[in-house]
Design an enzyme around this catalytic site. Structure first.
Site, PDB file in Angstrom:
ATOM      1  N   LYS A  53       1.581  40.643  33.178  1.00 17.61           N
ATOM      2  CA  LYS A  53       1.692  42.090  33.397  1.00 17.61           C
ATOM      3  C   LYS A  53       0.359  42.767  33.099  1.00 17.61           C
ATOM      4  CE  LYS A  53       6.636  42.156  32.497  1.00 17.61           C
ATOM      5  NZ  LYS A  53       7.715  42.225  31.522  1.00 17.61           N
ATOM      6  N   GLN A  97       9.054  44.205  25.566  1.00 16.35           N
ATOM      7  CA  GLN A  97       9.408  42.911  26.173  1.00 16.35           C
ATOM      8  C   GLN A  97      10.663  42.348  25.500  1.00 16.35           C
ATOM      9  OE1 GLN A  97       7.713  41.481  28.872  1.00 16.35           O
ATOM     10  NE2 GLN A  97       9.419  40.042  28.864  1.00 16.35           N
ATOM     11  N   ASP A 120      10.901  50.359  32.726  1.00 20.58           N
ATOM     12  CA  ASP A 120      11.847  49.273  33.009  1.00 20.58           C
ATOM     13  C   ASP A 120      13.185  49.814  33.538  1.00 20.58           C
ATOM     14  OD1 ASP A 120      11.132  46.631  32.797  1.00 20.58           O
ATOM     15  OD2 ASP A 120      11.405  46.519  30.616  1.00 20.58           O
TER      16      ASP A 120
END
Ligand code: NAD
Length: 280
Positions: A53, A97, A120
């Site tokens: 990422k 994460q 997200d």
């Protein structure tokens, strides 16, 4: 019939090139998009995801910061960091994460992220907004699935989309997104009575179950478009949830694994960060 292979890598590259232009424009206006990733502990897969990422951000000029916190980080410490990031104007997107180490409360952490920075799309406010069709952030993998289908030139409105899998990060949001695109949507899951028969009625079949090569040729209507979200490691090889060799004989288009949905997920994360920065 041999199916057209949908090249997710090439489509993701095209999207990254478009985003790089937008990042340059925003940077010229003094608003360089910024993504902050929080990684707690030493999960090896998470470390790999976070690195890719970060690299993807840097390649198109997004400011990327990674907070690497030790395994023993407390809930209070993590929440304090999120508060600080919520208040930081240079941070447009915050991504924690997952999975978090077992002693941390994932739900409370997700709820602490400002919905305006939740790239997200996991915050309950954004989950709810997706249902009423006003979402600004949606989970990256299903967003990538819809984008992949659109950029392949497949029209969605009026088509019968069957989504196999009902997880909160893939199946359910995928169903909501296809409904928003005016598809007729059926969701199947592990308790569905005859999943093969349901799937065989799909014009567009989305598979996200985490079961290697579950979907066989007779699950697929001739000419259907098949999108395989699955990533399974079998004998050191990565395979999808669809039996690619069999299904490509009947489908009109199909994604490979790897190289299908996978590259789209990060492209959609970059897109969400750029859009957040553009909103200011
Ligand atoms: P999950 O385990 O959270 O959910 C799996 C879903 O599949 C459940 O809803 C379950 O009811 C259903 N299911 C399981 N077995 C079934 C069966 N035999 N028949 C019908 N339905 C069944 O998984 P997830 O997080 O949604 O991920 C699914 C797959 O997608 C995994 O392989 C995962 O690695 C992959 N994935 C890929 C990406 C990507 O970027 N490409 C992102 C997320 C997940």
């Amino acid at each position: 019939m041999t199916a057209k292979i949908i090249d997710g890598k090439a489509i993701a590259k095209e999207i990254r090139a478009e985003l790089a232009k937008q990042v340059a424009e925003l940077t010229a206006q003094g608003r360089t998009p910024g993504l902050t990733v929080v990684l707690v502990g030493d999960n090896p897969a998470s470390k790999v995801y976070v690195r890719s990422k970060q690299r993807a951000c840097e390649e198109i000029g997004i400011n990327s910061t990674v907070h690497r916190l030790p395994e023993e980080t407390t809930q209070a410490e993590l929440l304090a960091l999120i508060d600080q990031l919520n208040a930081d104007d240079t941070v447009h997107g915050i991504l924690v994460q997952l999975p978090l180490p077992g002693h941390l409360n994932e739900e409370e952490v997700i709820n602490a992220i400002s919905p305006a920075k939740d790239v997200d799309g996991f915050h309950p406010i954004n989950v709810g907004k997706l249902q009423i069709g006003t979402a600004s952030f949606v989970p990256c993998t299903p967003a990538g699935v819809v984008e992949l289908v659109k950029r392949t030139g497949v029209s969605i409105a009026g088509q019968h989309v069957v989504v196999l899998g009902r997880s909160n990060i893939v199946g359910k949001p995928a169903a909501a997104l296809f409904l928003k695109e005016n598809a007729t949507v059926t969701i199947c899951h592990s308790r569905t009575k005859n999943a093969a028969e349901e799937c065989s009625r799909a014009d567009i079949l989305i598979v996200a179950v985490g079961r290697p090569k579950l979907v066989k040729k007779d699950w697929v209507k001739p000419g259907a478009v098949v999108i395989d979200v699955g990533i399974n490691r079998v004998d050191g090889e990565i395979v999808g949830d669809v039996d690619f060799a069999e299904v490509q004989e009947v489908a009109s288009a199909i994604t490979p694994v790897p190289g299908g949905v996978g590259p789209m997920t990060i492209a959609m994360l970059l897109k969400a960060t750029v859009e957040a920065a553009a909103r200011g």
